[in-house]
Design a protein around this motif. Structure first.
Motif, PDB file in Angstrom:
ATOM      1  N   ALA A  68       0.825  -1.213   0.000  1.00 33.26           N
ATOM      2  CA  ALA A  68       0.000   0.000   0.000  1.00 33.26           C
ATOM      3  C   ALA A  68       0.858   1.261   0.000  1.00 33.26           C
ATOM      4  CB  ALA A  68      -0.934  -0.012   1.205  1.00 33.26           C
ATOM      5  N   VAL A  69       1.945   1.237   0.749  1.00 32.93           N
ATOM      6  CA  VAL A  69       2.866   2.385   0.745  1.00 32.93           C
ATOM      7  C   VAL A  69       3.474   2.575  -0.639  1.00 32.93           C
ATOM      8  CG1 VAL A  69       5.032   3.275   1.675  1.00 32.93           C
ATOM      9  CG2 VAL A  69       3.372   2.227   3.213  1.00 32.93           C
ATOM     10  N   LEU A  70       3.792   1.471  -1.321  1.00 36.50           N
ATOM     11  CA  LEU A  70       4.369   1.571  -2.660  1.00 36.50           C
ATOM     12  C   LEU A  70       3.364   2.137  -3.669  1.00 36.50           C
ATOM     13  CD1 LEU A  70       6.390  -1.776  -2.804  1.00 36.50           C
ATOM     14  CD2 LEU A  70       7.285   0.542  -2.495  1.00 36.50           C
ATOM     15  N   VAL A  71       2.096   1.803  -3.509  1.00 38.74           N
ATOM     16  CA  VAL A  71       1.064   2.405  -4.368  1.00 38.74           C
ATOM     17  C   VAL A  71       1.057   3.913  -4.173  1.00 38.74           C
ATOM     18  CG1 VAL A  71      -1.416   2.602  -4.804  1.00 38.74           C
ATOM     19  CG2 VAL A  71      -0.390   0.346  -4.439  1.00 38.74           C
ATOM     20  N   TRP A  72       1.100   4.359  -2.922  1.00 33.90           N
ATOM     21  CA  TRP A  72       1.137   5.793  -2.625  1.00 33.90           C
ATOM     22  C   TRP A  72       2.361   6.446  -3.263  1.00 33.90           C
ATOM     23  CZ3 TRP A  72       4.642   7.929   1.294  1.00 33.90           C
ATOM     24  CH2 TRP A  72       4.477   9.308   1.473  1.00 33.90           C
ATOM     25  N   GLY A  82     -11.062   3.987  -1.479  1.00 31.55           N
ATOM     26  CA  GLY A  82     -11.254   2.861  -2.382  1.00 31.55           C
ATOM     27  C   GLY A  82      -9.991   2.397  -3.074  1.00 31.55           C
ATOM     28  N   VAL A  83      -8.971   3.231  -3.123  1.00 30.78           N
ATOM     29  CA  VAL A  83      -7.676   2.798  -3.649  1.00 30.78           C
ATOM     30  C   VAL A  83      -7.036   1.796  -2.699  1.00 30.78           C
ATOM     31  CG1 VAL A  83      -5.340   3.567  -4.249  1.00 30.78           C
ATOM     32  CG2 VAL A  83      -7.324   4.956  -4.907  1.00 30.78           C
ATOM     33  N   PHE A  84      -7.300   1.946  -1.412  1.00 38.64           N
ATOM     34  CA  PHE A  84      -6.643   1.135  -0.392  1.00 38.64           C
ATOM     35  C   PHE A  84      -7.492  -0.050   0.069  1.00 38.64           C
ATOM     36  CE2 PHE A  84      -4.774   5.324  -0.217  1.00 38.64           C
ATOM     37  CZ  PHE A  84      -3.419   5.071  -0.063  1.00 38.64           C
ATOM     38  N   SER A  85      -8.776   0.133   0.221  1.00 41.63           N
ATOM     39  CA  SER A  85      -9.584  -0.929   0.818  1.00 41.63           C
ATOM     40  C   SER A  85     -10.967  -0.951   0.182  1.00 41.63           C
ATOM     41  CB  SER A  85      -9.697  -0.722   2.332  1.00 41.63           C
ATOM     42  OG  SER A  85     -10.229   0.556   2.625  1.00 41.63           O
ATOM     43  N   THR A  86     -11.782  -1.900   0.615  1.00 42.25           N
ATOM     44  CA  THR A  86     -13.082  -2.106  -0.006  1.00 42.25           C
ATOM     45  C   THR A  86     -14.189  -1.382   0.750  1.00 42.25           C
ATOM     46  OG1 THR A  86     -13.510  -4.122   1.273  1.00 42.25           O
ATOM     47  CG2 THR A  86     -12.369  -4.372  -0.837  1.00 42.25           C
ATOM     48  N   ALA A  87     -15.332  -1.253   0.095  1.00 39.45           N
ATOM     49  CA  ALA A  87     -16.516  -0.640   0.711  1.00 39.45           C
ATOM     50  C   ALA A  87     -17.743  -1.140  -0.032  1.00 39.45           C
ATOM     51  CB  ALA A  87     -16.436   0.881   0.646  1.00 39.45           C
ATOM     52  N   PRO A  88     -18.867  -1.261   0.652  1.00 35.34           N
ATOM     53  CA  PRO A  88     -20.078  -1.760  -0.011  1.00 35.34           C
ATOM     54  C   PRO A  88     -20.791  -0.660  -0.783  1.00 35.34           C
ATOM     55  CG  PRO A  88     -20.558  -1.294   2.275  1.00 35.34           C
ATOM     56  CD  PRO A  88     -19.088  -1.004   2.090  1.00 35.34           C
ATOM     57  N   GLU A  89     -21.486  -1.036  -1.824  1.00 38.11           N
ATOM     58  CA  GLU A  89     -22.329  -0.088  -2.537  1.00 38.11           C
ATOM     59  C   GLU A  89     -23.605   0.189  -1.747  1.00 38.11           C
ATOM     60  OE1 GLU A  89     -21.811   1.669  -5.606  1.00 38.11           O
ATOM     61  OE2 GLU A  89     -19.838   1.087  -4.838  1.00 38.11           O
ATOM     62  N   ILE A  90     -24.145  -0.852  -1.103  1.00 41.53           N
ATOM     63  CA  ILE A  90     -25.287  -0.703  -0.208  1.00 41.53           C
ATOM     64  C   ILE A  90     -24.875  -1.241   1.150  1.00 41.53           C
ATOM     65  CG2 ILE A  90     -27.644  -1.461   0.305  1.00 41.53           C
ATOM     66  CD1 ILE A  90     -28.102  -1.679  -2.706  1.00 41.53           C
ATOM     67  N   ARG A  91     -25.002  -0.433   2.186  1.00 42.81           N
ATOM     68  CA  ARG A  91     -24.561  -0.854   3.518  1.00 42.81           C
ATOM     69  C   ARG A  91     -25.651  -1.677   4.189  1.00 42.81           C
ATOM     70  NH1 ARG A  91     -19.923   1.822   6.025  1.00 42.81           N
ATOM     71  NH2 ARG A  91     -18.828   2.694   4.216  1.00 42.81           N
ATOM     72  N   HIS A  92     -25.441  -2.973   4.142  1.00 41.35           N
ATOM     73  CA  HIS A  92     -26.349  -3.910   4.792  1.00 41.35           C
ATOM     74  C   HIS A  92     -25.453  -4.979   5.397  1.00 41.35           C
ATOM     75  CE1 HIS A  92     -29.267  -7.095   5.416  1.00 41.35           C
ATOM     76  NE2 HIS A  92     -30.247  -6.221   5.190  1.00 41.35           N
ATOM     77  N   THR A  93     -25.304  -4.942   6.710  1.00 40.70           N
ATOM     78  CA  THR A  93     -24.285  -5.754   7.373  1.00 40.70           C
ATOM     79  C   THR A  93     -24.374  -7.224   7.010  1.00 40.70           C
ATOM     80  OG1 THR A  93     -24.182  -4.207   9.237  1.00 40.70           O
ATOM     81  CG2 THR A  93     -23.332  -6.430   9.605  1.00 40.70           C
ATOM     82  N   VAL A  94     -25.572  -7.784   7.087  1.00 38.24           N
ATOM     83  CA  VAL A  94     -25.719  -9.215   6.812  1.00 38.24           C
ATOM     84  C   VAL A  94     -25.389  -9.521   5.355  1.00 38.24           C
ATOM     85  CG1 VAL A  94     -27.334 -11.143   6.731  1.00 38.24           C
ATOM     86  CG2 VAL A  94     -27.398  -9.542   8.655  1.00 38.24           C
TER      87      VAL A  94
END
Length: 264
Positions: free
Chosen positions: A99-103, A145-157
């Motif tokens: 990740a540091v190298l991407v930066w 989003g360059v570093f980690s993921t995230a949901p398009e719809i936040r629904h925990t289950v």
């Protein structure tokens, strides 16, 4: 394999994985990148080729686990947990280095992106500033989003189930098609098969959450995002961070159990 070989192989391999995988995310996301807006197909294939490259580099040393979910599956399959801490330590360190190298590789693009008022908001901001407001409300910054993921719809289950299913497919494919002769890592052909499985998962199952399918792929870069001196970077969305860690581990355990019951 010695402990030093495992640690070095997993550190180097996972660093390459995140450098190339995070790199394609940066290329598609960041202002002034020649690949900006290249799309999801580019990201899916970029991550697949990242897996292939990292696996071929690290395979001779560590068997190319590159993923705690893979390490967990092998431990369940074989009943041998001796080297698990060494694998996990190398993977997390490698993910952070990558990740540091991407930066470093995209330093100028990060600066341009995060000082653009239309992206981060502020005086003179235009239409896209609403996206920055929405991101801040979710605890996520404009380049997370360059570093980690995230949901398009936040629904925990649903988010958790999506990660479990994606990782289940990955691990079952590795255990049935990807093993080397010793059965403790990816083989030469198996690395290629696994790379295309990752592409398939990205195209078919990646839409809801961004398909972490690897705890350190998400956690290591998220830590780096929190630590890097990026201007206007926003939050690291720690409220979501447990899902791409727990989901892949659960999916891995289920896949290993199915393998032992049906294929071993």
């Amino acid at each position: 394999m010695s402990s030093s070989d495992i640690f070095i192989g997993e550190t180097v391999g996972t660093a390459i994985l995140i450098l190339l995988g995070g790199g394609v995310c940066a290329a598609v996301t960041l202002k002034a990148s020649k690949a900006r807006n290249a799309g999801w197909l580019t990201i899916a294939f970029g991550w697949g080729f990242a897996v292939m490259t990292a696996a071929y580099i690290s395979g001779p040393l560590s068997g190319a686990h590159l993923n705690p979910a893979v390490t967990l599956a092998f431990a369940i399959k074989d009943g041998d947990w001796t080297d698990v801490p060494t694998y996990l330590a190398g993977q997390l360190l490698g993910a952070m280095i990558g990740a540091v190298l991407v930066w470093a590789a995209y330093y100028g693009q990060f600066q341009a992106h995060l000082t653009d008022k239309e992206i981060v908001g502020g005086p003179g901001a235009q239409a896209t500033s609403a996206k920055a407001v929405e991101a801040r409300d979710k605890g996520a910054g404009p380049v997370l989003g360059v570093f980690s993921t995230a949901p398009e719809i936040r629904h925990t289950v649903q988010n958790l189930v999506t990660e479990i299913i994606g990782t289940f497919v990955l691990i079952l494919a590795i255990l049935t098609q990807g093993l080397n002769d010793k059965g403790n890592g990816l083989g030469v052909v198996g690395a290629l098969i696994t790379a295309f499985v990752v592409v398939s998962i990205g195209l078919s199952l990646g839409g809801p959450t961004g398909y972490a399918i690897n705890p350190v792929r998400d956690l290591g870069p998220r830590i780096v995002h929190a630590l890097l001196p990026l201007p206007n970077k926003g939050g690291s969305d720690w409220s979501y961070a447990w899902i791409p860690v727990v989901g892949p581990l659960v999916g891995s355990a289920i896949a290993a159990g199915v393998y032992n019951a049906a294929f071993a």
